[in-house]
Scaffold this active site. Structure first.
Site, PDB file in Angstrom:
ATOM      1  N   GLU A 124       5.876   4.616   9.372  1.00  0.00           N
ATOM      2  CA  GLU A 124       6.977   4.479   8.433  1.00  0.00           C
ATOM      3  C   GLU A 124       7.097   5.786   7.644  1.00  0.00           C
ATOM      4  O   GLU A 124       6.072   6.318   7.247  1.00  0.00           O
ATOM      5  CB  GLU A 124       6.747   3.328   7.448  1.00  0.00           C
ATOM      6  CG  GLU A 124       7.983   3.061   6.599  1.00  0.00           C
ATOM      7  CD  GLU A 124       7.837   1.853   5.661  1.00  0.00           C
ATOM      8  OE1 GLU A 124       6.727   1.299   5.560  1.00  0.00           O
ATOM      9  OE2 GLU A 124       8.833   1.493   5.041  1.00  0.00           O
ATOM     10  N   GLY A 264      -0.216   4.026  -0.405  1.00  0.00           N
ATOM     11  CA  GLY A 264      -1.239   3.012  -0.661  1.00  0.00           C
ATOM     12  C   GLY A 264      -1.723   2.338   0.593  1.00  0.00           C
ATOM     13  O   GLY A 264      -2.928   2.302   0.869  1.00  0.00           O
ATOM     14  N   ALA A 265      -0.805   1.815   1.375  1.00  0.00           N
ATOM     15  CA  ALA A 265      -1.176   1.097   2.583  1.00  0.00           C
ATOM     16  C   ALA A 265       0.076   0.845   3.403  1.00  0.00           C
ATOM     17  O   ALA A 265       1.187   1.049   2.928  1.00  0.00           O
ATOM     18  CB  ALA A 265      -1.840  -0.228   2.243  1.00  0.00           C
ATOM     19  N   ASN A 268       1.788  -2.357   9.196  1.00  0.00           N
ATOM     20  CA  ASN A 268       1.943  -2.447  10.647  1.00  0.00           C
ATOM     21  C   ASN A 268       1.540  -3.838  11.149  1.00  0.00           C
ATOM     22  O   ASN A 268       0.525  -4.386  10.731  1.00  0.00           O
ATOM     23  CB  ASN A 268       1.040  -1.412  11.336  1.00  0.00           C
ATOM     24  CG  ASN A 268       1.054  -0.086  10.628  1.00  0.00           C
ATOM     25  OD1 ASN A 268       2.100   0.520  10.479  1.00  0.00           O
ATOM     26  ND2 ASN A 268      -0.099   0.341  10.135  1.00  0.00           N
ATOM     27  N   HIS A 300       0.269  -7.485  -0.881  1.00  0.00           N
ATOM     28  CA  HIS A 300       1.561  -6.851  -0.592  1.00  0.00           C
ATOM     29  C   HIS A 300       1.736  -6.638   0.914  1.00  0.00           C
ATOM     30  O   HIS A 300       2.742  -7.036   1.500  1.00  0.00           O
ATOM     31  CB  HIS A 300       1.648  -5.520  -1.346  1.00  0.00           C
ATOM     32  CG  HIS A 300       2.926  -4.765  -1.129  1.00  0.00           C
ATOM     33  ND1 HIS A 300       3.995  -4.844  -1.984  1.00  0.00           N
ATOM     34  CD2 HIS A 300       3.300  -3.919  -0.139  1.00  0.00           C
ATOM     35  CE1 HIS A 300       4.970  -4.084  -1.537  1.00  0.00           C
ATOM     36  NE2 HIS A 300       4.576  -3.500  -0.413  1.00  0.00           N
ATOM     37  N   GLU A 301       0.740  -6.009   1.528  1.00  0.00           N
ATOM     38  CA  GLU A 301       0.870  -5.710   2.961  1.00  0.00           C
ATOM     39  C   GLU A 301       0.877  -6.995   3.767  1.00  0.00           C
ATOM     40  O   GLU A 301       1.609  -7.126   4.748  1.00  0.00           O
ATOM     41  CB  GLU A 301      -0.250  -4.774   3.435  1.00  0.00           C
ATOM     42  CG  GLU A 301      -0.395  -3.480   2.629  1.00  0.00           C
ATOM     43  CD  GLU A 301       0.897  -2.719   2.398  1.00  0.00           C
ATOM     44  OE1 GLU A 301       1.811  -2.803   3.239  1.00  0.00           O
ATOM     45  OE2 GLU A 301       1.007  -2.033   1.353  1.00  0.00           O
ATOM     46  N   HIS A 304       4.265  -8.633   3.616  1.00  0.00           N
ATOM     47  CA  HIS A 304       5.250  -7.955   4.453  1.00  0.00           C
ATOM     48  C   HIS A 304       5.353  -8.597   5.837  1.00  0.00           C
ATOM     49  O   HIS A 304       6.361  -8.416   6.519  1.00  0.00           O
ATOM     50  CB  HIS A 304       4.859  -6.488   4.652  1.00  0.00           C
ATOM     51  CG  HIS A 304       5.477  -5.526   3.681  1.00  0.00           C
ATOM     52  ND1 HIS A 304       6.798  -5.573   3.318  1.00  0.00           N
ATOM     53  CD2 HIS A 304       4.945  -4.452   3.023  1.00  0.00           C
ATOM     54  CE1 HIS A 304       7.059  -4.574   2.466  1.00  0.00           C
ATOM     55  NE2 HIS A 304       5.946  -3.890   2.274  1.00  0.00           N
ATOM     56  N   GLU A 323      10.954  -3.994   0.337  1.00  0.00           N
ATOM     57  CA  GLU A 323      10.001  -3.546  -0.691  1.00  0.00           C
ATOM     58  C   GLU A 323      10.182  -4.281  -2.019  1.00  0.00           C
ATOM     59  O   GLU A 323       9.211  -4.723  -2.627  1.00  0.00           O
ATOM     60  CB  GLU A 323      10.079  -2.030  -0.874  1.00  0.00           C
ATOM     61  CG  GLU A 323       9.613  -1.228   0.357  1.00  0.00           C
ATOM     62  CD  GLU A 323       8.219  -1.602   0.854  1.00  0.00           C
ATOM     63  OE1 GLU A 323       7.462  -2.262   0.116  1.00  0.00           O
ATOM     64  OE2 GLU A 323       7.895  -1.239   2.010  1.00  0.00           O
TER      65      GLU A 323
END
Ligand code: TRP
Ligand code: ZN
Length: 892
Positions: A124, A264-265, A268, A300-301, A304, A323
């Site tokens: 990304e 941050g991270a 994927n 958060h990840e 997603h 986001e």
């Protein structure tokens, strides 16, 4: 890297000519190069049309190109810059390509790159094109299979998205593994890893019975720092099921930590890649804040996976679709698993410190911009944090139940698709029945609106009125758009005002709006839609004090003429934790701005500090120890607004005066409350074994805040307290609190403590980052030279983003006194680093360049110094589009 950044417009969006059903990658990692073979199954969107295939590719060495097995003759394709065009393709065909890339030379950390323990990817927003030729845009979603091969001894772990399907040995000590991702995804969610790593695993069973393997991969020897991340992952999985009914959809969920990472991270699919900063934690190496950040970034990840991956963005203008929504979700998670009040206060503080200045500066943009030059520059506080505020306002306006229905509808309609912000708002509107047409202005208008509120009390009629006026002045963004031929209409916002009214005893009044038969409750959510609008309350016996925008219900500035007495009253009695805190911040801001003026006029005394404020702070501190008191909230209330946030309130910023005033107020509080601070410090000592959980963390936060104040007393006994705190600290939260305090003191112990800290932790990269940061943010004279010296220290590495952020960005963004030094030395340091970094890592260079955003708010001498440096950067040959856009807009 291009020298003249071309502007890309949302209005120019066109769907891709070709879709891709499947991608088979073969990535062979060798010592000097990596060979990537890609096999794309292509399908024309409009069969029969003559459209060419457009592929992206950056720094690729093309070795072969075949269509349906036949080598493509030169006249059938054209390479222009970072584009590859192929004409005359059949509607359905298979394109094979072979390229060579050089991940060992990839210092940008975008695409496939080398880090200490192996090879990692970051795709990304546009990194996949640095791996192979591909339509690198999020609306092309394909199923990926990836075969990876590398030397087995050096890189025993081979990972990619999805499920492992096969593995084996190759000659020369190499091995291979094939991974298959069952979900179609855009290229930006591709990931692979070939490295030497240790792994910790655990299992989570979803409500519908899927047993998910949760694995965390880290640098060898760091397994004792993984427990918290794994626990956070399982907590997140449970939370998303409970709150949104969303389950994990894969059998493997992997998190890989890497020390070299720009952000941050990264979410994927099934293979998150994380900055080590948001994975590794042990009580002696990580602070309470680090532990909380790990919770939040892991969540958060993970979140997603639905908001971003299952439903993704049509184009990068829609970035806030994933986001803003995912930040909102991780914030809600934080409020549920940590403390709701403290979490929200910290978010409001971040928004004010990072997003409000952005929205008032040269890079101002709405959460969905109409244009950009470099997409990497739009991973901003506006897209993320204001984007989350916009989602929060929808949540507040329609309520939790309708919001949940809206989410369900969004997934029912769009699972597996690449969509726009309109699609999200439409789902919320259809599920709730609330017309959100006007609300959508939040997506297209830049700038922080200001609400001017005035109250009126009619004692005879027992009527209390609030008159609200919205101001929404245009920003440089609107001016630029107009110059580019895009006239953007502006209009008033639709927003929720959550409010309560307090009487003189601090009781909450029942709220009865005009026209209502009885009061509904003591807190209401009003909907503001008009440029000017009044709200009238009936049956009000005496003039109340309004508590407006509770929970920070809208991302706006508030202008209400509170008196000191009213603010002191709200600090003590407001039923809303955020507004109790807010009242204190508002009062401190007024005092500090008056103090800065006094300093500018040469006053040396502190008569601008009202006794009422000191007494209010004393009461606050005492409130931590009564029944129901919350030390964490008190710690937040003791923290004065930062110099940067105060600067936003000044017509012409005087960083020296602000610094002097803030320090004087801290010293006065320390002197006047010394007994109470010391008593609190002693009382809050924790004897139980360390836990990062809220209760202990809250006590430590308050205890360390007290220590910080006591350290301001220019006395040996206070210094001894700080040194003792450092020497007896049983965890990193306490060690670093003491070290940060001592870093501001010009005493011999400063060097002793800094040296002993470094020798103890020199091999623990994340702790060395903290050591750099406390020095970079020191107020002592000579800090700028210290930062320069530290850049030459063995502990520093300009190629490592965490090091640059800890030393250089901390200096530029969190040490305004020195960064904005009148002699320009801070600006020069920043420009030197930007230029040096730009050739290595434009994304990181550009983030440093953002520190110049507010240069026009300073006096003529400082403006001259800043302009000189900005122009020096802009004139540099071969400047990246990242830095060119930021510096160009700053100088506009
Ligand atoms: N999508 C990531 C997130 O918010 C952000 C991110 C990680 C990113 N790495 C990046 C964005 C590199 C741009 C470039 O979780
Ligand atoms: Zn994100």
């Amino acid at each position: 890297m291009s020298d003249t950044p071309a502007t890309i417009y949302l209005k120019d969006y066109t769907p891709p000519a070709f879709l891709i059903d499947t991608v088979a990658l073969d990535i062979a990692i060798h010592t000097d190069f990596t060979r990537v073979q890609a096999r794309l199954a292509l399908r024309r969107q409009a069969p029969g049309s003559a459209s060419a295939l457009e592929l992206d590719g950056e720094e690729l060495e093309l070795q072969a190109l075949r269509v349906d097995g036949v080598a493509l003759p030169a006249e059938r394709y054209r390479i222009e810059g970072d584009k590859l065009w192929i004409t005359d393709l059949p509607d359905v065909c298979v394109l094979e390509s072979v390229v060579r890339i050089a991940p060992d030379q990839n210092t940008q950390l975008s695409g496939l790159y080398r880090s200490k323990d192996g090879y990692f990817t970051q795709c990304e927003a546009q990194g996949f094109r640095r791996i192979t030729y591909y339509p690198d845009r999020p609306d092309v979603m394909a199923k990926f299979v990836c075969r990876l091969s590398a030397d087995r001894a050096a890189f025993p772990i081979l990972l990619a998205n999805g499920n492992p399907v096969a593995q084996g040995a190759e000659e020369n000590g190499r091995h291979w593994a094939t991974w298959e991702d069952p979900f179609a995804k855009p290229a930006y969610l591709f990931a692979c890893v070939a490295a030497k790593l240790d792994m910790l695993e655990d299992f989570y069973t979803t409500t519908s019975g899927r047993r998910v393997r949760c694995a965390v991969y880290v640098e060898p020897g760091k397994l004792d720092q993984c427990d918290h991340a794994i626990a956070a992952l399982k907590k997140s999985m449970k939370w998303d099921e409970d709150v949104f009914g969303l389950e994990m959809d894969l059998d493997h969920y992997m998190i890989v930590a890497v020390g070299d990472f720009n952000m941050g991270a990264m979410e994927n699919k099934g293979l998150n890649i994380f900055n080590t900063k948001y994975v590794l934690a042990r009580p002696d190496t990580a602070t309470d804040t680090d532990y909380q950040n790990i919770d939040r970034v892991v969540a958060h990840e993970y979140f997603h996976n639905w908001t971003g991956n299952r439903v993704t963005c049509r184009d990068w203008f829609q970035l806030s679709l994933k986001e803003g929504l995912t930040v909102f979700r991780d914030q809600q998670f934080g409020m549920d698993v940590h403390s709701a009040g403290v979490t929200r206060i910290q978010e409001v503080r971040t928004l004010r410190a990072a997003q409000f200045p952005e929205d008032a500066g040269p890079m101002a943009h709405p959460i969905r911009p109409e244009s950009y030059a470099e997409i990497n520059n739009f991973y901003t506080a506006t897209v993320y944090e204001k984007g989350a505020e916009v989602i929060r306002m929808i949540h507040t306006l329609i309520g939790q139940d309708a919001f949940r229905k809206g989410m369900d509808l969004y997934f029912a309609r769009h699972d597996g698709q690449a969509v726009t912000c309109e699609d999200f708002v439409a789902a919320m509107q259809d599920a709730s029945g609330l017309d959100l047409t006007q609300f959508k202005r939040w997506y297209s208008q830049a700038g922080t609106p200001c609400l001017i509120v005035r109250s009126e009390f009619d004692a005879a009629a027992r009527r209390y009125s609030l008159h609200v006026e919205q101001q929404f002045a245009p920003t440089p963004y609107e001016a630029r758009m107009e110059k580019e031929g895009l006239a953007l209409p502006r209009g008033p916002y639709h927003l929720p005002i959550v409010l309560g009214l307090l009487d003189a005893d601090g009781h909450a009044l029942p709220l009865q709006l005009a026209g209502e038969a009885t009061p509904a409750s003591t807190q209401r959510t009003l909907q503001l839609r008009d440029a000017k609008q009044s709200f009238v309350f009936e049956n009000v016996a005496a003039e109340p004090i309004p508590s407006l925008l509770r929970g920070f219900s809208a991302p706006v500035l508030l202008d209400y003429p509170y008196t000191t007495a009213q603010l002191v009253h709200l600090m003590a009695y407001d039923g809303d934790a955020v507004n109790r805190w807010e009242a204190g911040q508002r009062l401190a801001t007024e005092i500090l701005l008056a103090g800065a003026k006094a300093v500018q006029q040469g006053h040396s005394g502190s008569d601008w500090i009202p006794l009422d404020y000191i007494h209010a702070m004393a009461r606050l501190l005492g409130a931590a120890f009564v029944d129901g008191g919350d030390p964490a909230l008190v710690a937040e209330a003791l923290m004065l607004p930062s110099e940067n946030v105060l600067a936003e309130q000044m017509e012409v910023v005087d960083p020296d005066a602000l610094h002097a005033a803030r320090l004087a107020l801290r010293r006065t509080l320390a002197r006047d409350l010394r007994e109470a601070l010391l008593a609190a410090y002693l009382e809050l000592k924790i004897d139980a074994p360390y836990s990062p959980e809220g209760e202990q963390a809250g006590k430590r936060a308050l205890r360390n805040a007290c220590l910080g104040y006591l350290a301001e007393l220019d006395e040996p006994s206070a210094q001894a307290l700080v040194i003792g705190h450092f020497e007896t600290a049983g965890n990193m939260t306490d060690s670093i609190a003491a070290l940060a305090a001592v870093a501001n003191l010009d005493i011999p112990a400063r060097h002793v403590l800094l040296d002993s800290f470094y020798s103890k932790w020199r091999d623990e990269a994340l702790v060395v980052d903290k050591w750099l940061q406390v020095q970079a943010t020191s107020r002592l004279p000579g800090t700028t030279q210290d930062v320069r010296a530290l850049m030459a220290h063995e502990a520093f590495d300009i190629r490592n983003p965490n090091k640059v952020y800890s030393l250089v960005r901390a200096f530029c963004a969190a040490n305004p006194k020195h960064f904005h030094a009148a002699d320009g030395s801070g600006y020069q340091l920043a420009a030197d680093v930007i230029l040096q970094l730009d050739a290595l890592n434009p994304q990181v260079a550009s983030r440093i360049a953002r520190c110049f955003d507010r240069w026009k708010k300073f006096d003529a001498q400082r403006q001259h110094q800043a302009r000189t440096q900005l122009e020096r950067v802009r004139a540099h040959d071969g400047l990246s589009s990242d830095v060119a856009e930021v510096v160009g807009k700053a100088l506009e």
